[in-house]
Enzyme design. Structure first.
Site, PDB file in Angstrom:
ATOM      1  N   GLY A  54      69.528  34.881  88.704  1.00 50.08           N
ATOM      2  CA  GLY A  54      70.503  33.787  88.884  1.00 50.08           C
ATOM      3  C   GLY A  54      71.373  34.028  90.103  1.00 50.08           C
ATOM      4  N   GLY A  55      72.278  33.108  90.376  1.00 50.73           N
ATOM      5  CA  GLY A  55      73.073  33.139  91.609  1.00 50.73           C
ATOM      6  C   GLY A  55      73.915  34.394  91.775  1.00 50.73           C
ATOM      7  N   ILE A  95      74.688  31.998  79.939  1.00 48.77           N
ATOM      8  CA  ILE A  95      74.310  30.577  79.922  1.00 48.77           C
ATOM      9  C   ILE A  95      75.493  29.733  79.436  1.00 48.77           C
ATOM     10  CG2 ILE A  95      71.845  30.960  79.497  1.00 48.77           C
ATOM     11  CD1 ILE A  95      72.505  30.094  76.512  1.00 48.77           C
ATOM     12  N   TYR A 140      81.379  29.147  74.910  1.00 55.92           N
ATOM     13  CA  TYR A 140      81.353  30.012  76.102  1.00 55.92           C
ATOM     14  C   TYR A 140      82.661  30.796  76.239  1.00 55.92           C
ATOM     15  CZ  TYR A 140      80.529  30.946  81.154  1.00 55.92           C
ATOM     16  OH  TYR A 140      80.347  31.518  82.388  1.00 55.92           O
ATOM     17  N   PRO A 149      84.919  35.922  87.037  1.00 51.49           N
ATOM     18  CA  PRO A 149      84.834  34.963  88.143  1.00 51.49           C
ATOM     19  C   PRO A 149      85.359  33.592  87.742  1.00 51.49           C
ATOM     20  CG  PRO A 149      82.687  36.000  87.700  1.00 51.49           C
ATOM     21  CD  PRO A 149      83.590  36.298  86.538  1.00 51.49           C
ATOM     22  N   VAL A 208      82.131  29.486  90.826  1.00 51.06           N
ATOM     23  CA  VAL A 208      81.352  29.951  91.976  1.00 51.06           C
ATOM     24  C   VAL A 208      80.221  28.934  92.190  1.00 51.06           C
ATOM     25  CG1 VAL A 208      79.894  31.850  92.806  1.00 51.06           C
ATOM     26  CG2 VAL A 208      81.945  32.352  91.432  1.00 51.06           C
TER      27      VAL A 208
HETATM   28  N1  CAA Z   1      91.239  17.999  79.747  1.00 50.23           N
HETATM   29  C1  CAA Z   1      91.550  16.892  79.049  1.00 50.23           C
HETATM   30  N2  CAA Z   1      90.660  15.928  78.799  1.00 50.23           N
HETATM   31  C2  CAA Z   1      89.431  16.068  79.302  1.00 50.23           C
HETATM   32  C3  CAA Z   1      89.056  17.216  80.036  1.00 50.23           C
HETATM   33  C4  CAA Z   1      90.030  18.174  80.272  1.00 50.23           C
HETATM   34  N3  CAA Z   1      89.753  19.275  80.981  1.00 50.23           N
HETATM   35  N4  CAA Z   1      87.758  17.083  80.370  1.00 50.23           N
HETATM   36  C5  CAA Z   1      87.339  15.898  79.879  1.00 50.23           C
HETATM   37  N5  CAA Z   1      88.361  15.291  79.224  1.00 50.23           N
HETATM   38  C6  CAA Z   1      88.344  13.990  78.564  1.00 50.23           C
HETATM   39  C7  CAA Z   1      87.808  12.877  79.437  1.00 50.23           C
HETATM   40  O1  CAA Z   1      88.811  12.410  80.259  1.00 50.23           O
HETATM   41  C8  CAA Z   1      87.366  11.857  78.393  1.00 50.23           C
HETATM   42  O2  CAA Z   1      88.507  11.175  77.937  1.00 50.23           O
HETATM   43  P1  CAA Z   1      88.457   9.651  77.433  1.00 50.23           P
HETATM   44  O3  CAA Z   1      87.448   9.633  76.313  1.00 50.23           O
HETATM   45  O4  CAA Z   1      89.851   9.369  76.980  1.00 50.23           O
HETATM   46  O5  CAA Z   1      88.024   8.874  78.619  1.00 50.23           O
HETATM   47  C9  CAA Z   1      86.880  12.729  77.283  1.00 50.23           C
HETATM   48  O6  CAA Z   1      87.429  14.031  77.509  1.00 50.23           O
HETATM   49  C10 CAA Z   1      85.371  12.881  77.231  1.00 50.23           C
HETATM   50  O7  CAA Z   1      85.149  13.537  76.053  1.00 50.23           O
HETATM   51  P2  CAA Z   1      83.747  13.586  75.375  1.00 50.23           P
HETATM   52  O8  CAA Z   1      83.870  14.312  74.100  1.00 50.23           O
HETATM   53  O9  CAA Z   1      83.123  12.218  75.355  1.00 50.23           O
HETATM   54  O10 CAA Z   1      83.021  14.507  76.389  1.00 50.23           O
HETATM   55  P3  CAA Z   1      81.607  14.401  77.069  1.00 50.23           P
HETATM   56  O11 CAA Z   1      80.606  14.608  76.014  1.00 50.23           O
HETATM   57  O12 CAA Z   1      81.547  13.201  77.940  1.00 50.23           O
HETATM   58  O13 CAA Z   1      81.606  15.682  78.046  1.00 50.23           O
HETATM   59  C11 CAA Z   1      82.165  17.842  78.832  1.00 50.23           C
HETATM   60  C12 CAA Z   1      82.599  16.611  78.012  1.00 50.23           C
HETATM   61  C13 CAA Z   1      80.736  18.238  78.567  1.00 50.23           C
HETATM   62  C14 CAA Z   1      83.058  18.955  78.392  1.00 50.23           C
HETATM   63  C15 CAA Z   1      82.345  17.517  80.332  1.00 50.23           C
HETATM   64  O14 CAA Z   1      83.664  17.077  80.537  1.00 50.23           O
HETATM   65  C16 CAA Z   1      82.137  18.755  81.209  1.00 50.23           C
HETATM   66  O15 CAA Z   1      81.024  19.079  81.580  1.00 50.23           O
HETATM   67  N6  CAA Z   1      83.239  19.441  81.563  1.00 50.23           N
HETATM   68  C17 CAA Z   1      83.171  20.645  82.404  1.00 50.23           C
HETATM   69  C18 CAA Z   1      83.147  21.877  81.555  1.00 50.23           C
HETATM   70  C19 CAA Z   1      83.173  23.063  82.462  1.00 50.23           C
HETATM   71  O16 CAA Z   1      84.098  23.275  83.234  1.00 50.23           O
HETATM   72  N7  CAA Z   1      82.131  23.889  82.393  1.00 50.23           N
HETATM   73  C20 CAA Z   1      82.042  25.028  83.239  1.00 50.23           C
HETATM   74  C21 CAA Z   1      80.597  25.272  83.576  1.00 50.23           C
HETATM   75  S1  CAA Z   1      80.404  26.487  84.837  1.00 50.23           S
HETATM   76  C22 CAA Z   1      80.786  27.910  84.065  1.00 50.23           C
HETATM   77  O17 CAA Z   1      80.969  28.002  82.896  1.00 50.23           O
HETATM   78  C23 CAA Z   1      80.884  29.119  84.958  1.00 50.23           C
HETATM   79  C24 CAA Z   1      82.177  29.788  84.773  1.00 50.23           C
HETATM   80  O18 CAA Z   1      82.231  30.824  84.136  1.00 50.23           O
HETATM   81  C25 CAA Z   1      83.384  29.216  85.423  1.00 50.23           C
END
Ligand code: CAA
Length: 246
Positions: free
Chosen positions: A13-14, A90, A152, A182, A185
């Protein structure tokens, strides 16, 4: 400098690839596990072009028997593992009220239980040889939590609990155990976050950009170096200022 044998899980992975590259350039013998043979061969080929020889061994970090077998193969080929980087990870992001048991278990098994599965077969060798370096690659989201990542964040926070206990138990054997956390990234994992959500996240990073895998590898090389023998039980945040815990 002393040449060591290093095992970096998730090296296809990255961040894992960057760590392998960095440790190999320091002169260490490097190994990683793989589940996807085609991806592994591509990484091996790319590394070979850079003059880096990496030992790739089949292994699933979720499975204790597979990890034991993987470690024995690596030790047979390269000698006892002296540097271990628990990097494989993951995501299965979804809000908790929608989360399924498999989404919970896959993430906890791959990120947290893997630390047991991979570290257990190497710890006795490190204790016997009175030298070792173990680094857990956790996450900013284990420190601050993240909407959509109850699985996670729980697993990543657990990794640091593992670090600080192992650090205490093994300090007198010349083994240091640390965590690197981290932030976001620019890897496939982060690029899989929907564009609009990711843009909002980047806007919260004071440095103003995603991190680079090499910036994480640099910290791992620092913590695994000979001179880092007095750093143990630490959690090093590398996140562009996104979360400033203390
Ligand atoms: N704070 C507050 N509200 C939030 C929010 C947040 N951070 N993120 C989303 N919401 C809200 C939206 O605004 C939306 O609100 P409304 O319904 O009022 O419009 C609502 O949540 C959507 O909720 P759902 O339950 O319908 O969510 P969804 O199924 O559409 O998807 C999610 C939600 C999958 C969490 C998507 O927002 C997402 O992918 N978020 C990013 C998560 C993230 O940061 N992952 C990191 C991956 S990388 C990693 O993990 C590496 C590392 O170590 C950093």
């Amino acid at each position: 400098m002393t040449q060591r044998t290093a095992l970096v899980t998730g090296g296809t992975g990255g961040i894992g690839t960057a760590i392998i590259r960095y440790l190999a350039r320091q002169g260490h013998r490097v190994a990683t596990n793989y589940r996807d043979q085609a991806k592994a061969e591509a990484v091996k080929e790319a590394m070979a072009k850079e003059g880096i020889e990496v030992l790739l061994v089949p292994g699933d970090v979720k499975d204790p028997d597979s990890c034991e077998a993987m470690v024995r193969i690596i030790e047979g080929a390269l000698g006892p593992v002296e540097i271990l980087v628990n990097n494989a990870g993951i995501t299965r992001d979804t809000t908790f009220h929608k989360m399924t048991y498999p989404q919970w278990m896959e993430v906890v098994n791959t990120n947290l239980n893997a630390c047991f599965n991979v570290t257990r077969p190497v710890i006795e060798g490190m204790r016997h040889h009175k030298w070792g370096r173990i680094v857990q690659i956790s996450s900013i989201n284990g420190q601050k939590g993240q909407y959509g990542q109850a699985n996670y964040a729980a697993a990543k926070a657990g990794m640091h609990g593992f670090t600080i206990s192992l650090a205490q138990e093994n300090a007198k054997f010349g083994i240091t155990v640390n965590t690197v956390s981290p932030g976001y990234v620019g890897t496939d994992m982060v690029m899989a976050v929907p564009d609009d959500v990711r843009e909002k996240i980047v806007a919260q990073i004071p440095v103003g950009r995603l991190g680079k895998p090499e910036e994480i590898a640099h910290a791992v090389a620092f913590l695994t170096g000979e001179e880092a023998g007095w750093i143990t039980g630490a959690n090093l945040s590398i996140n562009g200022g996104h979360y400033m815990g203390w």
